[in-house]
Design an enzyme around this catalytic site. Sequence first.
Site, PDB file in Angstrom:
ATOM      1  N   SER A 198      81.926  -5.089 -10.327  1.00  0.00           N
ATOM      2  CA  SER A 198      81.726  -6.101 -11.327  1.00  0.00           C
ATOM      3  C   SER A 198      80.537  -7.157 -11.929  1.00  0.00           C
ATOM      4  CB  SER A 198      82.644  -7.695 -10.494  1.00  0.00           C
ATOM      5  OG  SER A 198      82.892  -8.283 -10.952  1.00  0.00           O
ATOM      6  N   LYS A 224      82.470  -2.702 -14.584  1.00  0.00           N
ATOM      7  CA  LYS A 224      84.137  -3.507 -14.690  1.00  0.00           C
ATOM      8  C   LYS A 224      82.836  -5.122 -15.933  1.00  0.00           C
ATOM      9  CE  LYS A 224      86.329  -7.743 -12.275  1.00  0.00           C
ATOM     10  NZ  LYS A 224      87.298  -8.156 -11.163  1.00  0.00           N
ATOM     11  N   LYS A 283      82.656  -8.484 -16.953  1.00  0.00           N
ATOM     12  CA  LYS A 283      83.239  -9.832 -17.141  1.00  0.00           C
ATOM     13  C   LYS A 283      83.383 -10.685 -18.440  1.00  0.00           C
ATOM     14  CE  LYS A 283      84.491 -11.680 -12.970  1.00  0.00           C
ATOM     15  NZ  LYS A 283      85.983 -11.306 -12.047  1.00  0.00           N
ATOM     16  N   ASP A 323      87.122  -7.657 -17.259  1.00  0.00           N
ATOM     17  CA  ASP A 323      87.882  -8.360 -16.562  1.00  0.00           C
ATOM     18  C   ASP A 323      87.950  -9.813 -17.031  1.00  0.00           C
ATOM     19  OD1 ASP A 323      89.151 -10.938 -14.827  1.00  0.00           O
ATOM     20  OD2 ASP A 323      87.883  -9.625 -13.362  1.00  0.00           O
ATOM     21  N   GLU A 356      91.547  -6.682 -17.170  1.00  0.00           N
ATOM     22  CA  GLU A 356      92.221  -7.160 -16.432  1.00  0.00           C
ATOM     23  C   GLU A 356      92.431  -9.136 -16.525  1.00  0.00           C
ATOM     24  OE1 GLU A 356      89.626  -7.397 -13.092  1.00  0.00           O
ATOM     25  OE2 GLU A 356      90.862  -8.544 -11.727  1.00  0.00           O
ATOM     26  N   ASP A 361      95.586  -9.566 -12.453  1.00  0.00           N
ATOM     27  CA  ASP A 361      95.421 -10.112 -10.974  1.00  0.00           C
ATOM     28  C   ASP A 361      95.668 -11.879 -10.623  1.00  0.00           C
ATOM     29  OD1 ASP A 361      92.728 -11.611  -8.805  1.00  0.00           O
ATOM     30  OD2 ASP A 361      91.916 -11.549 -10.371  1.00  0.00           O
ATOM     31  N   LYS A 368      94.363  -7.809  -3.771  1.00  0.00           N
ATOM     32  CA  LYS A 368      93.506  -8.663  -3.043  1.00  0.00           C
ATOM     33  C   LYS A 368      94.187  -9.544  -1.610  1.00  0.00           C
ATOM     34  CE  LYS A 368      90.085 -10.642  -6.714  1.00  0.00           C
ATOM     35  NZ  LYS A 368      89.840 -11.803  -7.692  1.00  0.00           N
ATOM     36  N   GLY A 377      87.859  -7.774  -5.129  1.00  0.00           N
ATOM     37  CA  GLY A 377      86.921  -8.293  -4.233  1.00  0.00           C
ATOM     38  C   GLY A 377      87.090 -10.169  -4.263  1.00  0.00           C
TER      39      GLY A 377
HETATM   40  O1  OSB Z   1      88.265 -11.950 -11.188  1.00  0.00           O
HETATM   41  O2  OSB Z   1      88.068 -10.291 -10.234  1.00  0.00           O
HETATM   42  C1  OSB Z   1      87.712 -11.517  -9.921  1.00  0.00           C
HETATM   43  C2  OSB Z   1      85.379 -12.660  -8.149  1.00  0.00           C
HETATM   44  C3  OSB Z   1      85.375 -13.863  -8.031  1.00  0.00           C
HETATM   45  C4  OSB Z   1      86.441 -14.465  -7.895  1.00  0.00           C
HETATM   46  C5  OSB Z   1      87.349 -13.648  -8.436  1.00  0.00           C
HETATM   47  C6  OSB Z   1      86.769 -12.475  -9.685  1.00  0.00           C
HETATM   48  C7  OSB Z   1      85.321 -12.004  -8.565  1.00  0.00           C
HETATM   49  C8  OSB Z   1      85.156 -10.451  -9.325  1.00  0.00           C
HETATM   50  C9  OSB Z   1      83.828  -9.670  -8.057  1.00  0.00           C
HETATM   51  O3  OSB Z   1      85.310 -10.186 -10.349  1.00  0.00           O
HETATM   52  C10 OSB Z   1      85.165  -8.909  -7.529  1.00  0.00           C
HETATM   53  C11 OSB Z   1      83.380  -8.243  -6.016  1.00  0.00           C
HETATM   54  O4  OSB Z   1      82.381  -7.451  -6.653  1.00  0.00           O
HETATM   55  O5  OSB Z   1      83.890  -8.765  -5.680  1.00  0.00           O
HETATM   56 MG    MG Z   2      90.046 -10.565 -12.021  1.00  0.00          MG
END
Ligand code: OSB
Ligand code: MG
Length: 372
Positions: A137, A165, A167, A192, A217, A242, A266, A294
């Site tokens: 991510s 992925k 953001k 995402d 996402e 999510d 998650k 994650g």
């Molecule tokens: O939205 O998936 C998410 C991290 C913290 C809070 C929300 C998210 C995330 C990530 C990181 O996208 C995922 C990771 O590598 O742990």
């Molecule tokens: Mg997410």
Amino acid sequence: MTIERFRIHRLNIPLVRPFRTSFGTETLRDVILVEAVSSDGISGWGECVTMSWPGYSYEYGDNAIHVMENHLLPALATVADTDDPYEVRAAMEVVAGNPMAKNAMSTAMLDVWLREQGESLAHYLGAVKDEVDCGVSVGININESVDELLAEVAGYVDEGYRRIKLKIQPGWDVEPLRAVREAWPTIPLQTDANQAYQRSDAQHLASLDQFDLLLHEQPLEQDDWYGHVLMSQACQTPICMDESIHSVMSADSALQFGACSIINIKPGRVGSYLTGKEIHDLCLERGAPVWAGGMLETGVGRAANVALAALPGFTLPGDTSGSSRYYEVDVTEPFVLQDGRLPVPTGPGIGVDPLPDVLREMTVWSTDLTVT
Ligand code: OSB
Ligand code: MG
């Protein structure tokens, strides 16, 4: 098994680089680890995936600790000697919401129970793989520089990550996606938004179809079920949820309504690994792909997430990156990518332990909770 006490460990661990999302920027991970200790002196571990502020969800570190001490501890005291992890989950139902706190405490108890039986979490959950495909991510570039983003992604591609992925948020979407897609024409790529768009952005998001994406996402607010239906209809790119998914019921509703066709699982967001498994089972039955999300976990949470990601319905690479993606020094032995994959831990329980020296060095606060 009788749980005699819990110890909450709060650690501050710097991230290797700031992690910027549409809801904020994190530079230091406020890590909360829960240790459950049995009368036989066996310790089990769970990670509370809250952040230090309520940005991703209403839960955050201080609140989760308060809920664990004042509300979950007495609830769990009633099941301190059970041999049924589902009874542990049921006992926590007297507390509304607060899934991250629940997941941390119940996973620590589950870990003790599995260690006593000598069974791995992966085996207990029904894993069918001994390694899992890993994605990464990538945060919004802190300087909003596409060149810096490309340099960061190039590093991950070189390390072997099997999916990228990005953001995104309004103003940081077309340009970065185009640049990454041009540089790596065939790499699996997804977005995402963490709820940053509006229903009126449907045509704009549909224009991202040209980048051949695996999924988007959580484009809209978590309560906007109808908006996600409209988004699913407007875009060729599948919609994944999510933040909206908190239970088997919300997963079922999302699929039935056509709000999404893919789900990010998650355990911290749904309250337990047992519920994560149940959502997986439902999606497998419906033919809906799932993948492991994650929350910038240390090795403690990562080990358990990798175990879950080894179930058969996890057909897309997860946000199960190697330790070096997040931390210079992890709390456990580091997870190291091998050909874009991580090995599923095979030892009893979650299969890893915090390294005592690292735990001692990084801990900023801890407390003992006696089960009475
Ligand atoms: O939205 O998936 C998410 C991290 C913290 C809070 C929300 C998210 C995330 C990530 C990181 O996208 C995922 C990771 O590598 O742990
Ligand atoms: Mg997410």
